[in-house]
Design a protein around this motif. Structure first.
Motif, mmCIF file in Angstrom:
data_model
loop_
_atom_site.group_PDB
_atom_site.id
_atom_site.type_symbol
_atom_site.label_atom_id
_atom_site.label_comp_id
_atom_site.label_asym_id
_atom_site.label_seq_id
_atom_site.Cartn_x
_atom_site.Cartn_y
_atom_site.Cartn_z
ATOM 1 N N ALA A 147 0.860 -1.184 0.000
ATOM 2 C CA ALA A 147 0.000 0.000 0.000
ATOM 3 C C ALA A 147 0.894 1.230 0.000
ATOM 4 N N PRO A 148 0.363 2.380 -0.408
ATOM 5 C CA PRO A 148 1.170 3.596 -0.337
ATOM 6 C C PRO A 148 1.671 3.817 1.085
ATOM 7 N N MET A 149 2.873 4.379 1.196
ATOM 8 C CA MET A 149 3.428 4.682 2.512
ATOM 9 C C MET A 149 3.972 6.091 2.505
ATOM 10 N N GLU A 150 3.992 6.700 3.677
ATOM 11 C CA GLU A 150 4.549 8.040 3.808
ATOM 12 C C GLU A 150 5.772 7.981 4.706
ATOM 13 N N ILE A 151 6.825 8.650 4.269
ATOM 14 C CA ILE A 151 8.051 8.726 5.056
ATOM 15 C C ILE A 151 8.121 10.143 5.610
ATOM 16 N N VAL A 152 8.039 10.238 6.925
ATOM 17 C CA VAL A 152 7.993 11.525 7.612
ATOM 18 C C VAL A 152 9.391 12.136 7.667
ATOM 19 N N ALA A 153 9.451 13.445 7.445
ATOM 20 C CA ALA A 153 10.731 14.160 7.454
ATOM 21 C C ALA A 153 11.472 13.949 8.771
ATOM 22 N N GLN A 154 12.727 13.590 8.665
ATOM 23 C CA GLN A 154 13.654 13.414 9.778
ATOM 24 C C GLN A 154 13.338 12.235 10.689
ATOM 25 N N ASP A 155 12.324 11.417 10.361
ATOM 26 C CA ASP A 155 12.092 10.185 11.118
ATOM 27 C C ASP A 155 13.196 9.189 10.781
ATOM 28 N N ALA A 156 13.225 8.097 11.498
ATOM 29 C CA ALA A 156 14.215 7.048 11.237
ATOM 30 C C ALA A 156 14.034 6.505 9.821
ATOM 31 N N ALA A 157 15.110 6.056 9.242
ATOM 32 C CA ALA A 157 15.075 5.445 7.915
ATOM 33 C C ALA A 157 14.199 4.188 7.959
ATOM 34 N N VAL A 158 13.579 3.876 6.834
ATOM 35 C CA VAL A 158 12.750 2.683 6.723
ATOM 36 C C VAL A 158 13.329 1.759 5.657
ATOM 37 N N LEU A 159 13.135 0.464 5.852
ATOM 38 C CA LEU A 159 13.583 -0.517 4.869
ATOM 39 C C LEU A 159 12.422 -0.878 3.964
ATOM 40 N N HIS A 179 17.064 15.052 -5.129
ATOM 41 C CA HIS A 179 17.185 16.492 -5.311
ATOM 42 C C HIS A 179 15.839 17.208 -5.200
ATOM 43 N N LYS A 180 14.816 16.674 -5.830
ATOM 44 C CA LYS A 180 13.525 17.356 -5.883
ATOM 45 C C LYS A 180 12.632 17.086 -4.677
ATOM 46 N N LYS A 181 12.675 15.851 -4.151
ATOM 47 C CA LYS A 181 11.765 15.488 -3.067
ATOM 48 C C LYS A 181 12.448 15.318 -1.712
ATOM 49 N N GLY A 182 13.757 15.067 -1.709
ATOM 50 C CA GLY A 182 14.462 14.858 -0.448
ATOM 51 C C GLY A 182 14.537 13.409 -0.010
ATOM 52 N N LEU A 183 14.212 12.464 -0.911
ATOM 53 C CA LEU A 183 14.292 11.050 -0.571
ATOM 54 C C LEU A 183 15.703 10.562 -0.868
ATOM 55 N N TRP A 241 15.178 7.437 3.513
ATOM 56 C CA TRP A 241 15.107 8.462 4.552
ATOM 57 C C TRP A 241 14.657 9.778 3.926
ATOM 58 N N ASN A 242 13.784 10.484 4.626
ATOM 59 C CA ASN A 242 13.310 11.793 4.197
ATOM 60 C C ASN A 242 14.199 12.840 4.857
ATOM 61 N N ARG A 243 15.088 13.446 4.078
ATOM 62 C CA ARG A 243 16.067 14.393 4.625
ATOM 63 C C ARG A 243 15.514 15.801 4.806
ATOM 64 N N ASN A 244 14.277 16.018 4.424
ATOM 65 C CA ASN A 244 13.684 17.356 4.540
ATOM 66 C C ASN A 244 13.572 17.775 6.003
ATOM 67 N N PRO A 247 5.363 14.833 4.333
ATOM 68 C CA PRO A 247 5.947 13.495 4.179
ATOM 69 C C PRO A 247 6.147 13.175 2.695
ATOM 70 N N ILE A 248 7.057 12.278 2.407
ATOM 71 C CA ILE A 248 7.253 11.796 1.038
ATOM 72 C C ILE A 248 6.399 10.543 0.878
ATOM 73 N N ARG A 249 5.537 10.557 -0.116
ATOM 74 C CA ARG A 249 4.632 9.438 -0.365
ATOM 75 C C ARG A 249 5.265 8.502 -1.389
ATOM 76 N N ILE A 250 5.319 7.234 -1.044
ATOM 77 C CA ILE A 250 5.853 6.195 -1.916
ATOM 78 C C ILE A 250 4.690 5.290 -2.332
ATOM 79 N N GLU A 251 4.576 5.050 -3.613
ATOM 80 C CA GLU A 251 3.518 4.194 -4.153
ATOM 81 C C GLU A 251 4.073 2.802 -4.460
ATOM 82 N N PRO A 252 3.251 1.760 -4.328
ATOM 83 C CA PRO A 252 3.701 0.428 -4.738
ATOM 84 C C PRO A 252 4.153 0.451 -6.206
ATOM 85 N N GLY A 253 5.304 -0.129 -6.472
ATOM 86 C CA GLY A 253 5.827 -0.193 -7.826
ATOM 87 C C GLY A 253 6.594 1.031 -8.276
#
Length: 162
Positions: A41-53, A79-83, A105-108, A114-120
């Motif tokens: 499912a789509p996931m969001e990576i929150v800025a400055q949270d711990a890295a996710v695998l 460069h554009k999103k901070g991922l 990791w979201n370096r913002n 948050p940076i949204r990641i979609e399946p695929g």
């Protein structure tokens, strides 16, 4: 100069990759193949949270210890999103044959969207590189002297051409 491709076996661990397309070099000059986010499912990576695998859905057998693979961020996403990669660059040793995971990791700054990641989604890239294994030899002094010597950080200056 074009060289023959290095044969690497790939095991598809997530069948959706067959629908998304086997990772490949996107242009004739590409140095790396893109890796998919094999998430359910789509996931969001929150800025400055711990890295996710994030699973890639792939495992590789390089068959030669003179080869390794590097997992790196895709330039545009960094460069554009901070991922970026949570471990800067992931090293896949030739004798590792398990699933490749992407440390994201979201370096913002805190509070950024948050940076949204979609399946695929193609979120990282994998580059195969040669490996030189050194035979270390302890010495009291080096066998030669270089112009730079032990000059380290900043020793060559920062100015441009005169």
């Amino acid at each position: 100069m074009t060289q023959a491709p290095f044969a690497v076996e790939v095991k598809i661990l997530d069948p959706r990759i067959r629908d998304w397309g086997m990772p490949s070099y996107q242009t004739s000059g590409s140095a790396a193949i893109d890796l998919f986010a094999c998430i359910d499912a789509p996931m969001e990576i929150v800025a400055q949270d711990a890295a996710v695998l994030i699973p890639s859905g792939l495992a590789f057998y390089m068959g030669d210890t003179a080869c390794a693979a590097l997992v790196m961020p895709r330039s545009g996403l960094g460069h554009k999103k901070g991922l970026v990669m949570g471990n800067t660059v992931g090293l896949i040793d030739a004798d590792y044959t398990g699933q490749v995971f992407i440390s994201a990791w979201n370096r913002n700054p805190v509070g950024a969207e948050p940076i949204r990641i979609e399946p695929g989604e193609r979120i990282a890239q994998l580059m195969f590189v040669p490996v030189l294994r050194a035979a270390l030899s302890e010495v009291e002094a080096f066998s030669d002297v270089t112009e730079r010597g032990a000059g380290g950080f900043g020793s060559t200056g920062t100015g441009g051409a005169a």
